[in-house]
Design an enzyme around this catalytic site. Sequence first.
Site, PDB file in Angstrom:
ATOM      1  N   ILE A   1       3.909  -1.118   1.588  1.00  0.00           N
ATOM      2  CA  ILE A   1       3.666   0.261   2.018  1.00  0.00           C
ATOM      3  C   ILE A   1       2.311   0.774   1.543  1.00  0.00           C
ATOM      4  CG2 ILE A   1       6.119   0.792   2.116  1.00  0.00           C
ATOM      5  CD1 ILE A   1       5.840   2.295  -0.560  1.00  0.00           C
ATOM      6  N   LYS A   2       1.773   0.193   0.472  1.00  0.00           N
ATOM      7  CA  LYS A   2       0.459   0.592  -0.061  1.00  0.00           C
ATOM      8  C   LYS A   2       0.326   2.103  -0.187  1.00  0.00           C
ATOM      9  CE  LYS A   2      -1.938  -3.594   1.534  1.00  0.00           C
ATOM     10  NZ  LYS A   2      -0.946  -4.248   2.390  1.00  0.00           N
ATOM     11  N   ARG A   3       1.376   2.781  -0.578  1.00  0.00           N
ATOM     12  CA  ARG A   3       1.312   4.217  -0.751  1.00  0.00           C
ATOM     13  C   ARG A   3       0.613   4.561  -2.057  1.00  0.00           C
ATOM     14  NH1 ARG A   3       2.759   3.547   3.960  1.00  0.00           N
ATOM     15  NH2 ARG A   3       4.571   4.531   4.923  1.00  0.00           N
TER      16      ARG A   3
END
Lengths: 310, 310
Positions: free
Chosen positions: A105-107
């Site tokens: 998700i690389k949030r």
Amino acid sequence: MFTDKLIDRIISLRNHCIVGIDPSYNIIPDFLKEKYLGRNDGNIDDLTEMLYEFCIHIIDNVYDIVPAIKPQIAFFEKYGSKGLKALEEVCRYAKKKELMVIADIKRGDIGSTCEAYAEYYFGNDEWSLDCDAVTVNPYMGSDSIIPFIDKCLEQDKGIFILVKTSNKSSIEIQDLICEGKKVYEHVADLVINLGKDYVGQRGYSFVGAVVGGTFKEEGENLRKRLKNCYFLVPGYGAQGAVASDLSGYFNQDGLGAIINSSRGIIGAYQLEKYRYDFDQMSYGAAARKAVLDMRDEINMYLELNGKLAW
Amino acid sequence: MFTDKLIDRIISLRNHCIVGIDPSYNIIPDFLKEKYLGRNDGNIDDLTEMLYEFCIHIIDNVYDIVPAIKPQIAFFEKYGSKGLKALEEVCRYAKKKELMVIADIKRGDIGSTCEAYAEYYFGNDEWSLDCDAVTVNPYMGSDSIIPFIDKCLEQDKGIFILVKTSNKSSIEIQDLICEGKKVYEHVADLVINLGKDYVGQRGYSFVGAVVGGTFKEEGENLRKRLKNCYFLVPGYGAQGAVASDLSGYFNQDGLGAIINSSRGIIGAYQLEKYRYDFDQMSYGAAARKAVLDMRDEINMYLELNGKLAW
């Protein structure tokens, strides 16, 4: 503990490879497109049902040989709420098959915003995804990571912080040299600090790192720097990383890295190497064969380097 | 062009403020919780309908006085596919009211993954969000930004790249000094390079920057460095930025920045300043009053500094 559970699965399956579920439109076999979309472009329900069938068939073909899958959320988010619903069903199915799920998700955001993300990905409400781990972007600093860690503690999960990514332009920011160290090495130090109190029985923290397989030297240096940190290694196959380059991403105990391949597995049926043995209808079987080949190749180089964990 | 359209709205409304739609659970008035959730915690449909009503009522109270809203996607993603559906309906409603929508997504990924995100946020399929602009994380470099820019060109949209964020720990990575410049200044240079060919009639590129209002000196320096770049400024109110600090974020033409407030607007009814005049039932009216106060305060300092655009 997340890393202990992951390592148990890796050892029992003798496999360090995970399958990236990146179902881009181009990777879906034509016969599925015909089945769901017919002669037109299909409506959103057809599109997302197609996505679901594709992913489920991949899972059916790999669940008993890989420790985890890594869905790339963008390919579901592309179709909005209906796409996310498909992802929720895919994750539920994977869980039923006892596969671990690492959501890519690389949030990265702060405070209550970060908590809101963590609640969806790690929560166990009926509507939440309840993944085993997620990837996290460090640009905003520890404010944007600690809420994920708090939720990991509460729900027994893990995170992989982007340290050195596999793409070419990762050098633009990550390789800038600051006070004698590259930016990504500063991030690596942050990973150490954030994770040092959460080391499991196998010696690895649930705070892991994303370290691209396309930068061999950097990967090996990070391995030395981050002894107790599990690496999630993207870039295998389509992006150019090869098995012979990856032994240095593992510790002497033969552990410390999971190697992801996406297109090389779920799109194996399209590749020169597999397309004579597998037609598009056999995309699941091709994926399985590609996983086994990848597993064997990585294990072979680990054995050559005296790094087999079993 | 995105920035030209944004500036037209700013000037016609005489307002540089935008409303952050961050509907955390704590900010929802009790009477709405009672209406939707009753004595229990509610099911997912009740929760997301409550979210929708809250946001719509805020929009109804501000659409004619602000140029844009900035929904924080995490507070919708928290509720998964159902939450995203609520966001889609909120965005559709905002569009009908001719409000511009800047989705605060802070995404950053590469190649086809980044394209997939861009297709959802900028696309005009029935299922896509069709926002006017999004925020983007630069840690992975230009690979992770260019697909957004390509989609901006195709669909007439804008992006705001995280340069210097408003949170305390932003210093950990962003303020490291590399070859005489801080990391965020290197990112600022990347913003210039990526945006220089896309300057509109008003002199601003559709490639903008997120510059936190909580770091006055850095903001003013970035203003000098990034002449043609529109700033999205978070941190006003709850995070501590005040109007008197922000004139330096604007150019001499009285343009160049939109100032976001989230909790200070949508949760105004809870604040000391407003809670005697507005009860929880009047949260919309309180939000409107808070916007007008914020608008006037910012304009007053701009006027004092000879920077009124009208």
